[in-house]
Design an enzyme around this catalytic site. Structure first.
Site, PDB file in Angstrom:
ATOM      1  N   HIS A  61      -2.425   7.256   7.243  1.00  0.00           N
ATOM      2  CA  HIS A  61      -1.576   8.258   6.581  1.00  0.00           C
ATOM      3  C   HIS A  61      -2.409   9.478   6.159  1.00  0.00           C
ATOM      4  O   HIS A  61      -1.927  10.604   6.207  1.00  0.00           O
ATOM      5  CB  HIS A  61      -0.882   7.662   5.351  1.00  0.00           C
ATOM      6  CG  HIS A  61       0.258   6.742   5.676  1.00  0.00           C
ATOM      7  ND1 HIS A  61       1.359   7.150   6.394  1.00  0.00           N
ATOM      8  CD2 HIS A  61       0.477   5.431   5.382  1.00  0.00           C
ATOM      9  CE1 HIS A  61       2.208   6.129   6.519  1.00  0.00           C
ATOM     10  NE2 HIS A  61       1.696   5.077   5.925  1.00  0.00           N
ATOM     11  N   GLN A  78       2.698  10.039   1.533  1.00  0.00           N
ATOM     12  CA  GLN A  78       4.031   9.425   1.559  1.00  0.00           C
ATOM     13  C   GLN A  78       4.893   9.852   0.367  1.00  0.00           C
ATOM     14  O   GLN A  78       6.100   9.621   0.362  1.00  0.00           O
ATOM     15  CB  GLN A  78       3.922   7.895   1.583  1.00  0.00           C
ATOM     16  CG  GLN A  78       3.314   7.366   2.870  1.00  0.00           C
ATOM     17  CD  GLN A  78       3.244   5.850   2.856  1.00  0.00           C
ATOM     18  OE1 GLN A  78       2.295   5.282   2.328  1.00  0.00           O
ATOM     19  NE2 GLN A  78       4.263   5.208   3.400  1.00  0.00           N
ATOM     20  N   HIS A 106      -4.240   0.877   7.663  1.00  0.00           N
ATOM     21  CA  HIS A 106      -2.878   1.413   7.735  1.00  0.00           C
ATOM     22  C   HIS A 106      -2.730   2.627   6.819  1.00  0.00           C
ATOM     23  O   HIS A 106      -2.212   3.675   7.225  1.00  0.00           O
ATOM     24  CB  HIS A 106      -1.869   0.309   7.368  1.00  0.00           C
ATOM     25  CG  HIS A 106      -0.446   0.787   7.321  1.00  0.00           C
ATOM     26  ND1 HIS A 106       0.500   0.406   8.240  1.00  0.00           N
ATOM     27  CD2 HIS A 106       0.180   1.641   6.467  1.00  0.00           C
ATOM     28  CE1 HIS A 106       1.655   1.010   7.954  1.00  0.00           C
ATOM     29  NE2 HIS A 106       1.478   1.760   6.877  1.00  0.00           N
ATOM     30  N   GLU A 107      -3.190   2.472   5.561  1.00  0.00           N
ATOM     31  CA  GLU A 107      -3.067   3.583   4.600  1.00  0.00           C
ATOM     32  C   GLU A 107      -3.936   4.761   5.019  1.00  0.00           C
ATOM     33  O   GLU A 107      -3.563   5.916   4.855  1.00  0.00           O
ATOM     34  CB  GLU A 107      -3.432   3.123   3.182  1.00  0.00           C
ATOM     35  CG  GLU A 107      -2.528   2.040   2.616  1.00  0.00           C
ATOM     36  CD  GLU A 107      -1.048   2.344   2.784  1.00  0.00           C
ATOM     37  OE1 GLU A 107      -0.639   3.512   2.645  1.00  0.00           O
ATOM     38  OE2 GLU A 107      -0.288   1.395   3.095  1.00  0.00           O
ATOM     39  N   GLY A 141       0.848  -1.188   0.000  1.00  0.00           N
ATOM     40  CA  GLY A 141       0.000   0.000   0.000  1.00  0.00           C
ATOM     41  C   GLY A 141       0.881   1.234   0.000  1.00  0.00           C
ATOM     42  O   GLY A 141       2.027   1.175   0.453  1.00  0.00           O
ATOM     43  N   CYS A 170       6.104  -0.147   7.257  1.00  0.00           N
ATOM     44  CA  CYS A 170       5.670   1.015   6.483  1.00  0.00           C
ATOM     45  C   CYS A 170       6.867   1.532   5.691  1.00  0.00           C
ATOM     46  O   CYS A 170       7.965   1.619   6.238  1.00  0.00           O
ATOM     47  CB  CYS A 170       5.170   2.090   7.445  1.00  0.00           C
ATOM     48  SG  CYS A 170       4.641   3.594   6.625  1.00  0.00           S
ATOM     49  N   LEU A 171       6.649   1.866   4.424  1.00  0.00           N
ATOM     50  CA  LEU A 171       7.755   2.349   3.590  1.00  0.00           C
ATOM     51  C   LEU A 171       8.332   3.670   4.117  1.00  0.00           C
ATOM     52  O   LEU A 171       9.487   3.979   3.850  1.00  0.00           O
ATOM     53  CB  LEU A 171       7.302   2.513   2.133  1.00  0.00           C
ATOM     54  CG  LEU A 171       6.870   1.210   1.436  1.00  0.00           C
ATOM     55  CD1 LEU A 171       6.310   1.510   0.047  1.00  0.00           C
ATOM     56  CD2 LEU A 171       8.018   0.215   1.341  1.00  0.00           C
TER      57      LEU A 171
END
Ligand code: NI
Length: 182
Positions: free
Chosen positions: A144, A50, A140-141, A45, A98-99
């Site tokens: 953000h 991000q 999770h996304e 994702g 997470c990236l």
């Protein structure tokens, strides 16, 4: 085009993102770049904040997890102007990464089901329930878009234990195979 991924601590990751309209400048290109950047980084994702855009857009693809989580098979979606309107089911723990927070993985508790109102890539409206690994990626996304990361879900003790790693990440002292930015 591959976009740099903003790291934990960046102001753009701490802002509540805004809804967009179909005339958002260069939307198609941004969406294509988001998919390409997520795939290149082996993510499941990626949310627009991000990549430095504080707008309510994220992409999700559970294919990389489908072997362990068969309910993720075929889950590949674009979410525009997503709003979670209901959550349900028992809470369960999943080891999230997470990236924007490279090399940290922590167990996070979230509800099993989630109901989301969103627009797809053609700006058509949807109101759907998701569960299991699909719900997990969405939650999770979605964080953000709300200016949060999974780190905010951890206990103060866990956060304290991770403090030096997090400080390194927020000062850019972390190596990744993808390009990053503060
Ligand atoms: Ni993330």
């Amino acid at each position: 085009m591959l976009l740099p991924i903003y790291l934990y601590g960046s102001p753009v990751l701490q802002k509540v993102a805004e809804d967009i309209t179909p005339d958002y400048p260069d939307f198609k290109q941004l969406l294509a770049d988001l998919w390409e950047t997520m795939r290149h980084a082996d993510g499941v994702g990626l949310a627009a904040p991000q990549v430095g855009k504080s707008i309510r857009l994220f992409v999700a693809d559970a294919e990389l997890l489908a072997e362990d989580y068969p309910d993720g098979k075929g889950f590949k979606k674009t979410f525009i102007n997503a709003h979670i309107v209901e959550e349900g089911g028992d809470e369960w723990e999943y080891n999230e990464g997470c990236l924007s927070v490279p090399k940290i993985h922590e167990d996070v508790r979230r509800t099993k089901r989630v109901r989301v109102q969103y627009l797809d890539e053609n700006f058509a409206p949807h109101d759907e329930w998701f569960e299991g690994i699909c719900a997990r990626i969405i939650q999770h996304e979605y964080d953000h878009l709300e200016g949060k990361t999974f780190v905010d879900k951890l206990s103060p003790l866990r956060r304290q234990l991770l403090k030096s790693k997090l400080t390194k990440i927020s000062s850019g002292k972390v190596s990744t195979k993808y390009r990053t930015k503060q």
